[in-house]
Design a protein around this motif. Structure first.
Motif, PDB file in Angstrom:
ATOM      1  N   ARG A  91      36.162  39.614  52.167  1.00  0.00           N
ATOM      2  CA  ARG A  91      36.670  38.567  52.148  1.00  0.00           C
ATOM      3  C   ARG A  91      35.791  37.038  52.279  1.00  0.00           C
ATOM      4  NH1 ARG A  91      41.437  40.273  53.134  1.00  0.00           N
ATOM      5  NH2 ARG A  91      41.670  41.047  51.085  1.00  0.00           N
ATOM      6  N   LYS A 140      31.362  31.340  43.823  1.00  0.00           N
ATOM      7  CA  LYS A 140      32.319  32.397  43.053  1.00  0.00           C
ATOM      8  C   LYS A 140      31.804  32.820  42.147  1.00  0.00           C
ATOM      9  CE  LYS A 140      36.554  29.920  44.746  1.00  0.00           C
ATOM     10  NZ  LYS A 140      37.590  29.228  44.493  1.00  0.00           N
ATOM     11  N   TYR A 157      33.288  39.220  46.069  1.00  0.00           N
ATOM     12  CA  TYR A 157      34.201  38.855  46.637  1.00  0.00           C
ATOM     13  C   TYR A 157      34.880  38.318  46.605  1.00  0.00           C
ATOM     14  CZ  TYR A 157      30.759  39.602  51.198  1.00  0.00           C
ATOM     15  OH  TYR A 157      30.446  40.172  51.825  1.00  0.00           O
ATOM     16  N   GLU A 158      36.468  38.337  47.843  1.00  0.00           N
ATOM     17  CA  GLU A 158      37.145  37.449  47.580  1.00  0.00           C
ATOM     18  C   GLU A 158      36.664  36.182  48.309  1.00  0.00           C
ATOM     19  OE1 GLU A 158      42.203  36.403  47.940  1.00  0.00           O
ATOM     20  OE2 GLU A 158      41.323  39.044  47.991  1.00  0.00           O
ATOM     21  N   LEU A 194      37.977  32.302  49.378  1.00  0.00           N
ATOM     22  CA  LEU A 194      39.278  31.099  49.240  1.00  0.00           C
ATOM     23  C   LEU A 194      38.505  29.855  49.518  1.00  0.00           C
ATOM     24  CD1 LEU A 194      41.532  33.334  51.417  1.00  0.00           C
ATOM     25  CD2 LEU A 194      41.926  33.530  49.096  1.00  0.00           C
ATOM     26  N   LYS A 240      39.410  44.834  50.922  1.00  0.00           N
ATOM     27  CA  LYS A 240      38.369  43.541  50.010  1.00  0.00           C
ATOM     28  C   LYS A 240      37.566  43.009  51.094  1.00  0.00           C
ATOM     29  CE  LYS A 240      39.568  42.541  45.418  1.00  0.00           C
ATOM     30  NZ  LYS A 240      40.897  41.469  45.094  1.00  0.00           N
TER      31      LYS A 240
END
Ligand code: GDP
Length: 468
Positions: free
Chosen positions: A296, A311, A317-318, A320, A294
């Motif tokens: 990220r 988001k 996209y991941e 965090l 992925k």
């Protein structure tokens, strides 16, 4: 390896980037010009964009692969560890004198009236002067605006044996060598300026550092942060838990978006798209070398909206990073015990990333970049700054040396002769940098690839090897 081999290898990688920045930016200009005059040229230009970018990625991939297959990778790891161990043991020795009663000390107060990144840089500066004058650093931190009880509850004390700021004789900087306790002002008002300030590195380490690292001063600053930020158990546990809960995984790009009070005062606004374009390019590049699950990022900001918006906007996209953490960074609640964990976590995550995208005008990102050097033998190239080049607040002149001649091609460009010293002002990230030719006093733009950095080294005390 031969030092010249390492220097040329790094220089080629950097200048491939500069070459592409130049072509990319000139093509963009051309495209603007032909839009109405010759729209039939738009497509051919797009094709150059596309294949040109592939070409660049292939070159970068090859030069990076070279460093994996040239047989020196193990040496780089070991040399980097050896240097770090040497420096860390010197710090430990300096900070734990056998007799604190008679030890020479340098006293600094943590409470510089600024943010966490700025305060860390303040402590690093104090530590550098302490190292340069062979004085044990004593840090006054009671009432710290980020943690009232003081530094030692969050990070390990910088000395186990010598923490009192008192002594036989006390004076303000510069004092004299025989005075036991010297108090240091902030870097902005220190006078006279000692030679130990950035961008200087110790002469006894310079040859090894210049071979192993693309920007030795960043490594040097990173070593001070490594010693200073050894976490207390509670801090370490908090970080570990946060990392586990967020599902940290590699590859990961650290993105820092500085907003609120910084924008319009000390830095310009940059939309999230600009950051994400740089992230995309990092992953387009990485795709040539490895498969990954992925794309990220770890996203940190002082504006929670940035994280919520990103988001929504980048579902592929991941992402965090936590909008609640950004909330604790609001200007109104920033300087408080409750915001400290947030900024510690964000800086830690950014520094652990494989690559950083941010604005180097922010001390948050510069600190992350400095700490990042502790996780790789040489992470000098692992960043994309949308504004400034790396600098250290209060630093001495940053100079470069012309290695190729240049004849000004248009208004605003500098003439260069080989050997000219250039005082650097910044990189325009379009193939050109700005600076002052110290021979002619002319100020202007010059092609970034025609110079090389001048590593500044000065005589620091050479600590004899600690015996323990
Ligand atoms: P600068 O002002 O960006 O150069 O950096 P400073 O560290 O000196 O001051 C900014 C302060 O704003 C930080 O120390 C934090 O308290 C807060 N801040 C800025 N960006 C972030 C972020 O991404 N995350 C968190 N948690 N706090 C931030």
């Amino acid at each position: 390896p031969n030092i010249q081999y390492e220097i040329y290898r790094r220089r080629i990688e950097m200048n491939i980037q500069e070459f592409w920045s130049y072509i990319h930016s000139e093509l963009l200009n051309l495209q603007q010009q032909v839009k109405y005059l010759a729209p039939e040229l738009i497509n051919p230009i797009n094709q150059v964009f596309n294949l040109g970018a592939q070409h660049k990625r292939s070159l970068i991939n090859d030069i990076q692969t070279l460093a994996e297959v040239d047989g020196y990778a193990t040496w780089r790891e070991k040399e980097s560890n050896d240097l770090s161990n040497l420096v860390q043991s010197r710090f430990k020795k300096l900070q734990n004198p056998s007799d604190c009663k008679s030890a020479k000390k340098l006293v600094c107060s943590l409470n510089k009236g600024c943010g966490y990144g700025c305060q860390l840089h303040h402590v690093v500066y104090c530590f550098m002067v302490a190292y340069g004058t062979e004085r044990t650093l004593v840090l006054k931190s009671k009432g710290w605006r980020y943690h009232k009880a003081g530094w030692e509850e969050v990070f390990q004390p910088i000395s186990e044996t010598c923490t009192s700021a008192t002594g036989e004789t006390t004076k303000n900087w510069p004092g004299t060598p025989d005075i036991q306790v010297l108090t240091l002002p902030i870097i902005d008002s220190i006078s006279p300026r000692p030679p130990f300030l950035p961008l200087a590195i110790p002469e006894d380490l310079a040859p090894r550092l210049s071979r192993i690292h693309g920007d030795p001063i960043v490594w040097w600053v990173g070593q001070f942060l490594k010693y200073l930020l050894r976490p207390q158990e509670k801090t370490a546990a908090f970080l570990q838990e946060a990392i586990t809960n967020m599902g940290f995984k590699r590859p990961i790009v650290g993105v820092h978006v500085r907003r609120t009070d910084k924008v319009g005062t000390e830095a310009s606004y940059h939309g999230i798209e600009e950051y994400m374009t740089a992230v995309d390019e990092y992953y387009n590049q990485l795709e040539l070398k490895q498969k990954f699950d992925k794309r990220r990022i770890y996203l940190a900001s002082d504006d929670p909206k940035v994280i919520v918006d990103a988001k929504n906007k980048y579902p592929n996209y991941e992402i965090l990073g936590d909008a609640d953490v950004a909330k604790t960074a609001a200007v109104s609640s920033r300087y408080s015990d409750s915001s400290l964990n947030g900024i510690i976590l964000d800086i830690h995550m950014l520094s652990m990333s494989d690559y950083l995208v941010c604005t180097f005008s922010s001390q948050v990102c510069r600190v992350a970049y400095e700490i990042m050097q502790n996780f790789f033998p040489d992470a000098a190239n692992k960043f994309k700054s949308l504004d400034d080049i790396y600098y250290y607040g209060g630093q001495n002149a940053h100079n470069r040396v012309a290695v190729l001649p240049h004849e000004s091609q248009k208004n605003g460009e500098l003439n260069l002769q080989v050997g000219d010293l250039i005082g650097v002002a910044g990189n325009h990230w379009n193939g050109f940098s700005k600076g002052r030719n110290l021979r002619t006093q002319q100020v202007g733009l010059y092609p970034s690839f025609k110079v090389k950095d001048k590593v500044e080294s000065v005589k620091f005390p050479t600590y004899q090897e600690p015996s323990d």
